[in-house]
Scaffold this motif. Structure first.
Motif, short mmCIF file in Angstrom:
data_model
loop_
_atom_site.label_atom_id
_atom_site.label_comp_id
_atom_site.label_asym_id
_atom_site.label_seq_id
_atom_site.Cartn_x
_atom_site.Cartn_y
_atom_site.Cartn_z
N ALA A 1 -1.92 4.73 3.67
CA ALA A 1 -2.07 5.46 2.40
C ALA A 1 -2.53 6.88 2.63
CB ALA A 1 -3.07 4.73 1.52
N ILE B 1 -8.76 5.25 0.44
CA ILE B 1 -8.93 3.81 0.21
C ILE B 1 -10.43 3.53 0.11
CG2 ILE B 1 -8.76 1.51 1.27
CD1 ILE B 1 -6.01 2.34 0.57
N ILE C 1 0.83 -1.21 0.00
CA ILE C 1 0.00 0.00 0.00
C ILE C 1 0.87 1.26 0.00
CG2 ILE C 1 -1.65 1.35 1.40
CD1 ILE C 1 -2.97 -1.02 -0.04
N ARG C 2 1.91 1.30 0.85
CA ARG C 2 2.80 2.46 0.91
C ARG C 2 3.42 2.76 -0.46
NH1 ARG C 2 5.21 2.05 6.81
NH2 ARG C 2 5.63 -0.09 6.24
N ASP D 1 0.53 3.77 -3.16
CA ASP D 1 0.06 5.11 -2.78
C ASP D 1 0.81 6.21 -3.54
OD1 ASP D 1 -1.50 6.85 -1.17
OD2 ASP D 1 0.20 7.12 0.21
#
Ligand code: NCD
Length: 310
Positions: A121, A125, A94-95, A98
């Motif tokens: 993030a 989301i 996710i990081r 993002d």
């Protein structure tokens, strides 16, 4: 007003005003779709669709919605082709993603995964389903379907049927329906009743009284909407338990003889055997229209979280 910058994780965090805003924006999006021109409202914006679990409607309608608004889409529909296969954590995936997009729609088999992703993030989301827990965007399109097809939500008698234990669609929808003043009936085999977690939320937050039945025959004659769900075989801890309940709840022409004239049947799809194909031609069936309504609703949602007004 509006939902700019917000994560959409469960229906618990959507107020009446939020829902009204999204439904009225969906209405405008449907008009845009119907005028047949291409639109550039989200030109330059990127949606990432991260699907760690199978999907047809949710992922493709998110992608179609983004394309219809002139935006672009990146993503995956098979986590085994990504670094997850090498052992990367959800937080690290996710990081990274993002930094490549403006908004993320994700589906994951683990409950709470969307909530976790939101902690890592900056981009909003949007939860496209986390295990058996929640599916808020399905709820929004379900509410839009009811409004479009029945003209209102408040005061309707709505039966949620089938697998109420594991269906995230039923969990999320029941919360918003109770909030919007629909009368709820739950019908499921005894083993697949709505769990206490969900019913106690409804009672606590809205003081509703819910009828619970174990047969479709017990609810069919006096409901305005019959919301059918698939028995979620993949979520049963024991395959033998699934064998005991599969095929127990079926909607067919015989059952429909007892239904109200204008009763509407909904289903988030995919169906297995819970609605016989002969039902598709009846005036009651509205599940493919429901699948279409996923497009204007998701157009409204993506634009909404990105802070773009129609
Ligand atoms: C549902 C889901 O994934 O929860 N499908 C959908 O998003 N339309 C229902 C299901 O899988 O039974």
């Amino acid at each position: 007003m509006g939902i700019k910058g917000r994560d959409i994780i469960t229906t618990h965090s959507l107020s009446k005003e939020d829902i009204e805003y999204i439904l009225s924006s969906s209405e405008k999006m449907q008009k845009l779709l119907e005028d047949g021109k291409s639109h550039e409202l989200l030109r330059g914006k990127i949606l990432a669709t991260l699907f760690f679990e199978p999907s047809t409607r949710t992922r493709l309608s998110f992608e179609s919605a983004m394309n219809r608004l002139g935006g672009s889409v990146i993503g995956f529909s098979e986590a085994s082709n990504t670094s997850v296969k090498k052992g990367e954590t959800l937080a690290d995936t996710i990081r990274t993603v993002d930094q490549y997009c403006d908004v993320i729609a994700m589906r994951h088999p683990i409950e709470g995964s969307a909530e976790l992703a939101a902690q890592f993030a900056k981009a909003p989301i949007i939860n496209g389903g986390d295990g058996a827990h929640a599916h808020p965007t399905q709820t929004l399109l379900d509410l839009y379907t009811i409004k479009k097809e029945m003209g209102k939500i408040e005061g309707l008698k709505i039966a949620l049927t089938g697998d109420l234990k594991y269906s995230r669609t039923a969990h999320s929808l029941s919360y918003s329906l109770a909030m919007l003043g629909a009368e709820l009936v739950f019908a499921s085999p005894e083993q697949l009743k709505m769990t206490e977690d969900f019913t106690s939320d409804l009672k606590r937050d809205f003081g509703v009284n819910i009828e619970e039945k174990t047969q479709l025959e017990d609810v069919i004659s006096d409901v305005d909407v019959l919301y059918v769900t698939r028995i979620q075989g993949e979520r049963f801890p024991e395959p033998a338990e699934y064998e005991k309940v599969k095929g127990l709840f079926k909607v067919d022409l015989e059952l429909l003889k007892k239904a109200k004239e204008d009763m509407m049947i909904m289903h988030p799809l995919p169906r297995v055997d819970e609605i016989h194909p002969s039902v598709d031609k009846t005036k009651h069936a509205r599940y493919f229209e429901q699948a279409f309504y996923g497009i204007p609703t998701r157009m409204a949602l993506i634009a909404g979280v990105l802070g773009v007004e129609v």
